[in-house]
Design an enzyme around this catalytic site. Structure first.
Site, PDB file in Angstrom:
ATOM      1  N   ASP A 181       0.889  -1.113  -0.024  1.00  0.00           N
ATOM      2  CA  ASP A 181      -0.108   0.208   0.030  1.00  0.00           C
ATOM      3  C   ASP A 181       0.957   1.242   0.098  1.00  0.00           C
ATOM      4  O   ASP A 181       1.943   1.244  -0.515  1.00  0.00           O
ATOM      5  CB  ASP A 181      -0.964  -0.009   1.259  1.00  0.00           C
ATOM      6  CG  ASP A 181      -2.157   0.587   1.080  1.00  0.00           C
ATOM      7  OD1 ASP A 181      -2.352   1.870   1.164  1.00  0.00           O
ATOM      8  OD2 ASP A 181      -3.116  -0.044   0.641  1.00  0.00           O
ATOM      9  N   HIS A 238      -3.365   5.593   3.879  1.00  0.00           N
ATOM     10  CA  HIS A 238      -4.082   4.548   3.621  1.00  0.00           C
ATOM     11  C   HIS A 238      -3.449   3.099   4.141  1.00  0.00           C
ATOM     12  O   HIS A 238      -4.227   2.328   4.698  1.00  0.00           O
ATOM     13  CB  HIS A 238      -4.363   4.357   2.044  1.00  0.00           C
ATOM     14  CG  HIS A 238      -5.487   3.494   1.145  1.00  0.00           C
ATOM     15  ND1 HIS A 238      -5.117   2.069   0.995  1.00  0.00           N
ATOM     16  CD2 HIS A 238      -6.626   3.799   1.320  1.00  0.00           C
ATOM     17  CE1 HIS A 238      -6.049   1.661   0.633  1.00  0.00           C
ATOM     18  NE2 HIS A 238      -7.210   2.743   0.414  1.00  0.00           N
ATOM     19  N   SER A 280     -11.642  -0.898   0.124  1.00  0.00           N
ATOM     20  CA  SER A 280     -10.365  -0.993   0.551  1.00  0.00           C
ATOM     21  C   SER A 280     -10.449  -1.295   2.089  1.00  0.00           C
ATOM     22  O   SER A 280      -9.294  -2.201   2.522  1.00  0.00           O
ATOM     23  CB  SER A 280      -9.484   0.490   0.676  1.00  0.00           C
ATOM     24  OG  SER A 280      -9.172   0.760  -0.579  1.00  0.00           O
TER      25      SER A 280
END
Length: 648
Positions: A190, A259, A444
């Protein structure tokens, strides 16, 4: 990277004191941002060669002789690409690797007709099996967020499922089976991670592994260098000064997402430590692999990052000493997997090496794109708290199952913190400033739920392969919920809808049943709901399953709640009971396989009188038509009987 609805939960300066006292201070969220779209500019071509020299060693781990074989094959592939590029008249550039393929990196980015011409020339060469541009893989569409409130919420998604919380993962029961194991490594491929978050495992603890930064382009990396041993997230926000640069001209203004930190917290936050939130796996080791930065991730970086996470060799990078058994990849794409073989080739390689690749279905409310439509991945769709498909979630036949991903409530006045996902973040809008927590939504954050449960299963049975993990999680999934008045999923743009097995997978992820299925049988009971008093109910556990190679040899039904009733055939898969009075009843089924492994679960049924029918307004056109139809049917039956008598 899947883009997501997000709200920052900033902490006061006395972060530790407030946390230890249970006081979580919320400040206004950052402004909503829009997703990035594929820009059409490429920094190179990813080329798959016919009879590729790397294919023979793609499933080997990067150790000893296998590492040497890979490096030799990689060298031969690059030499072939140099000759091929000259013969095909391709733009000048530097040759390298991209996942299982070769990479020609241009001296300067290309787009439009020039790029299309380069792709065409490459495809026409007889040694080329396939080719695709090396583009930025962006975040997908941001779901529409009509509003938010400041009332605190919690991790509703980890609780036992029940009324008003039908999609919950049932972690408390799963934790009775296992809290996880440090022998399992989960990779978060990520945006990197904030190592300074006090509710995340530390490097010193051994639960947070050093990881790797695989972002090769300096402007995108935003940390002053290229690939190195530091996967820290420096921030991936885009401001006006960034947009003035040619490379980011097509990127939307947006704050940093943090994220990877959010996802790492979902899977493996420090748990039972009196601060922050709980992770799905209390003991697993987290491997941060940074592949994205400003505006997204280069496809070549992403593919190399997935390979490295699985312990496979990547040219120019050291061997990963801690190969992951589970890889979380919450990225999307702008094309199908079938049209972009590079993705599938890399997934095949890491799956053959023993790593399960868990991917997000996508946030565009349409059919799947890569990597969610690739073979051998575990694609996860997002459901709301009530079990319906989240408005934004993509869908399709390649979805394995669904998991909570957060969603805005139907009524904008309701508290959205009771329906969004909560995990780790940073206060910084561009670069890091201080640790915090944040509410978000998106597929996600559905995918890490499945990755975390898979890691729990591996702590029970480390011999499970990727296919077995997927099969058992699907077998243990709870049936999709159906709400009258909602459309059935299947048409792009439908939004919130009733899931089916062909749109949202086998069902809703259940951590407890999945953990049971790691080594033993799993109890699956058909739901009952509400019946009238005096009803003879059927207790059906016939869908319970044992792992391959074993069989269920015993069933035992017992009543664990409500006024006592008799159970008929209580030692069979299907039993019956009469609910004599208005009350809430609970029945438990225990099963055992031929190896002595046991599984147990229960079902609740309510006996209640139905509400009286509404008075007034009777008849009408519908009532009249129904009555006429009934009399027409009776008359038809009389005439039919008379005809039969005449024929006798």
């Amino acid at each position: 990277m899947q883009a997501n609805r997000q709200r920052r939960w900033f902490w006061a300066p006395l972060w530790w004191a407030i946390s230890l006292c249970g006081g979580l201070t919320a400040l206004p969220a950052a402004a909503q941002v829009q997703s990035l779209l594929a820009r059409g500019e490429a920094t190179g071509l990813i080329i798959g060669l016919k009879d590729s020299p790397t294919e023979a060693v793609t499933a080997e781990r990067a150790v000893g002789r296998e590492r040497q074989q890979w490096e030799s094959a990689s060298f031969k592939g690059r030499e072939r690409l140099r000759r091929l590029a000259k013969e095909a008249g391709l733009p000048q550039g530097v040759v390298g690797d991209a996942g299982n393929a070769q990479l020609l990196r241009f001296e300067r980015p290309m787009r439009g007709d020039a790029l299309a011409n380069a792709v065409r020339r490459a495809r026409l060469h007889p040694d080329v099996a396939w080719v695709e541009p090396d583009v930025l893989v962006p975040r997908l569409a941001v779901p529409n967020d009509p509003g938010f409130s400041l009332n605190p919420g919690g991790q509703w998604h980890l609780q036992a499922p029940g009324p008003g919380n039908l999609a919950a993962l049932n972690l408390p029961d799963a934790w009775d089976i296992t809290l996880g194991s440090a022998s399992t490594v989960v990779a978060v491929v990520d945006s990197g991670i904030r190592f300074d978050h006090p509710d995340l495992p530390t490097l010193a603890s051994g639960r947070m592994l050093p990881g790797r930064d695989m972002v090769s382009e300096l402007a995108i990396a935003n940390d002053g260098d290229g690939r190195d041993a530091d996967p820290s997230d420096p921030g991936d926000g885009i401001d006006a000064s960034d947009q003035a640069q040619l490379i980011f001209a097509g990127c939307n203004l947006m704050p940093s997402s943090w994220h990877g930190t959010f996802i790492a917290g979902q899977i493996g936050a420090q748990t039972n430590n009196a601060i922050g939130v709980a992770g799905l796996n209390w003991n697993t080791r987290i491997l941060p692999v940074r592949v994205s930065g400003k505006c997204g991730a280069r496809l070549s970086d992403l593919l190399d990052g997935v390979r490295w996470a699985a312990g496979l060799p990547v040219n120019g990078q050291p061997t990963n000493p801690n190969p992951a058994r589970v890889i979380n990849l919450s990225f999307g794409g702008d094309r199908t997997c079938a049209s972009a073989p590079g993705y599938q080739s890399t997934i095949d390689a890491v799956t053959s090496a023993g790593a399960l690749v868990v991917v997000a279905a996508g946030n565009t409310d349409r059919t799947l794109l890569r990597p969610a439509d690739c073979r051998r991945v575990m694609a996860v769709a997002s459901v709301r708290r009530d079990g319906l498909k989240a408005e934004y979630s993509s869908f399709g036949s390649n979805v394995a199952l669904s998991a909570p991903g957060g969603a805005m409530p139907d009524n904008p006045a309701d508290d959205d913190r009771l329906t969004l996902m909560l995990s780790h973040s940073d206060q910084g809008l561009m670069g890091p400033t201080a640790p915090t927590f944040e509410y978000k939504q998106g597929t996600s954050f559905a995918a890490p739920q499945a990755a975390g449960v898979a890691s729990l299963m591996l702590s029970v049975n480390p011999f499970l392969n990727p296919r077995q993990l997927i099969d058992r999680m699907k077998a243990g999934a709870r049936l999709h919920e159906t709400v009258i008045g909602r459309p059935t999923c299947g048409t792009p743009g439908t939004g919130v809808c009733n899931c089916t097995a062909t749109t949202c997978g086998a069902g809703m992820l259940d951590a407890n049943t999945s953990a049971q299925l790691a080594t033993g049988p799993a109890v699956v009971i058909k739901p009952l709901g509400t019946v009238e008093p005096g009803t003879v109910i059927t207790l059906d556990g016939s869908s319970s399953v044992a792992i391959p190679g074993r069989s269920i040899v015993s069933y035992q039904w017992v009543q664990v709640g409500g006024p006592p009733v008799s159970i008929t055939a209580d030692r069979s898969a299907v039993a019956k009971a009469t609910l004599v009075s208005e009350a809430t009843y609970e029945f438990s089924l225990s099963i055992a396989d031929n190896f002595g492994r046991r599984g147990e679960d229960s079902v609740v049924v309510v006996a209640a009188m139905p509400a009286p029918p509404a008075r007034g307004g009777g008849g009408g056109s519908a009532g009249l038509l129904w009555g006429l139809g009934l009399w027409a049917w009776v008359l038809a039956m009389v005439l039919r009987q008379r005809r039969r008598q005449r024929l006798r």
